[in-house]
Design a protein around this motif. Structure first.
Motif, short mmCIF file in Angstrom:
data_model
loop_
_atom_site.label_atom_id
_atom_site.label_comp_id
_atom_site.label_asym_id
_atom_site.label_seq_id
_atom_site.Cartn_x
_atom_site.Cartn_y
_atom_site.Cartn_z
N ALA A 32 -27.93 2.42 -63.15
CA ALA A 32 -27.62 3.78 -63.61
C ALA A 32 -28.90 4.59 -63.79
CB ALA A 32 -26.82 3.73 -64.91
N ALA A 33 -29.89 3.98 -64.41
CA ALA A 33 -31.16 4.67 -64.63
C ALA A 33 -31.84 5.01 -63.31
CB ALA A 33 -32.08 3.82 -65.50
N ALA A 34 -31.73 4.10 -62.34
CA ALA A 34 -32.38 4.33 -61.04
C ALA A 34 -31.79 5.52 -60.30
CB ALA A 34 -32.26 3.07 -60.18
N VAL A 35 -30.52 5.81 -60.55
CA VAL A 35 -29.91 6.98 -59.91
C VAL A 35 -29.90 8.19 -60.84
CG1 VAL A 35 -28.52 5.62 -58.30
CG2 VAL A 35 -27.54 6.28 -60.51
N GLY A 36 -30.57 8.05 -61.99
CA GLY A 36 -30.75 9.17 -62.89
C GLY A 36 -29.52 9.60 -63.66
N MET A 37 -28.65 8.62 -63.96
CA MET A 37 -27.43 8.95 -64.70
C MET A 37 -27.37 8.13 -65.98
SD MET A 37 -24.67 8.85 -61.57
CE MET A 37 -23.30 9.59 -62.43
N PRO A 38 -26.80 8.72 -67.04
CA PRO A 38 -26.52 7.92 -68.23
C PRO A 38 -25.55 6.80 -67.83
CG PRO A 38 -26.24 10.25 -68.70
CD PRO A 38 -26.41 10.13 -67.22
N TYR A 39 -25.69 5.65 -68.47
CA TYR A 39 -24.90 4.48 -68.08
C TYR A 39 -23.40 4.76 -68.06
CZ TYR A 39 -22.63 0.00 -67.96
OH TYR A 39 -21.79 -1.02 -67.61
N GLU A 40 -22.86 5.34 -69.12
CA GLU A 40 -21.41 5.55 -69.19
C GLU A 40 -20.92 6.52 -68.12
OE1 GLU A 40 -18.81 4.09 -70.71
OE2 GLU A 40 -20.28 2.60 -71.30
N THR A 41 -21.71 7.52 -67.82
CA THR A 41 -21.34 8.47 -66.75
C THR A 41 -21.31 7.74 -65.41
OG1 THR A 41 -22.37 10.27 -67.99
CG2 THR A 41 -21.99 10.63 -65.62
N TRP A 42 -22.34 6.94 -65.15
CA TRP A 42 -22.41 6.17 -63.92
C TRP A 42 -21.27 5.17 -63.83
CZ3 TRP A 42 -23.24 0.87 -63.32
CH2 TRP A 42 -23.39 0.45 -62.00
N ARG A 43 -20.99 4.48 -64.94
CA ARG A 43 -19.92 3.48 -64.94
C ARG A 43 -18.57 4.11 -64.61
NH1 ARG A 43 -15.93 1.80 -67.67
NH2 ARG A 43 -16.24 3.20 -69.40
N ARG A 44 -18.30 5.25 -65.22
CA ARG A 44 -17.03 5.94 -64.94
C ARG A 44 -16.96 6.40 -63.49
NH1 ARG A 44 -17.93 7.90 -70.15
NH2 ARG A 44 -18.85 9.81 -69.36
N ALA A 45 -18.05 6.94 -62.96
CA ALA A 45 -18.09 7.39 -61.57
C ALA A 45 -17.92 6.20 -60.62
CB ALA A 45 -19.39 8.12 -61.27
N PHE A 46 -18.57 5.09 -60.93
CA PHE A 46 -18.45 3.89 -60.11
C PHE A 46 -17.00 3.40 -60.10
CE2 PHE A 46 -18.44 -0.48 -58.95
CZ PHE A 46 -19.49 -0.65 -58.07
N LYS A 47 -16.41 3.32 -61.28
CA LYS A 47 -15.02 2.84 -61.37
C LYS A 47 -14.07 3.76 -60.63
CE LYS A 47 -11.46 1.26 -64.51
NZ LYS A 47 -11.02 1.08 -65.88
N ALA A 48 -14.29 5.05 -60.70
CA ALA A 48 -13.43 5.99 -59.98
C ALA A 48 -13.56 5.79 -58.47
CB ALA A 48 -13.80 7.43 -60.35
N ALA A 49 -14.75 5.52 -58.00
CA ALA A 49 -14.97 5.34 -56.55
C ALA A 49 -14.54 3.97 -56.06
CB ALA A 49 -16.44 5.57 -56.23
N ALA A 50 -14.85 2.92 -56.82
CA ALA A 50 -14.59 1.55 -56.37
C ALA A 50 -13.27 0.99 -56.88
CB ALA A 50 -15.74 0.64 -56.80
#
Length: 93
Positions: free
Chosen positions: A9-27
């Protein structure tokens, strides 16, 4: 070095929870489940294509130990890695 999900999440410049939600929505699965599923699929492939022991495969894929891999493998595949290997070997014979 094993890359943690928060590091991704940090590597793509997103807060963890924001990244986790986006990942779950996509995958359609949470990132931790996705990673575990990929590791188990790789373990299954290695069981069939190599003569590596379950202990060696567990270490290679970052499981705590052989028992940890065996427990997670059984949850996903319904059989132990050794049984999976035996069934796969019998099919190809």
């Amino acid at each position: 070095r094993r890359l943690g999900l928060a590091d991704v999440a940090a590597a793509v410049g997103m807060p963890y929870e924001t990244w986790r939600r986006a990942f779950k929505a996509a995958a359609r699965v949470p990132p931790a489940r996705f990673r575990l599923d990929r590791r188990l699929a790789t373990a299954a492939d290695l069981m069939v294509t190599t003569s590596s022991s379950v202990r060696e495969i567990a270490a290679l894929l970052g499981f705590t130990d052989e028992r940890h891999l065996t427990a997670r493998f059984r949850e996903s595949y319904g059989v132990s890695p050794a049984t999976f290997r035996g069934r796969s070997t019998n099919r190809s014979a």
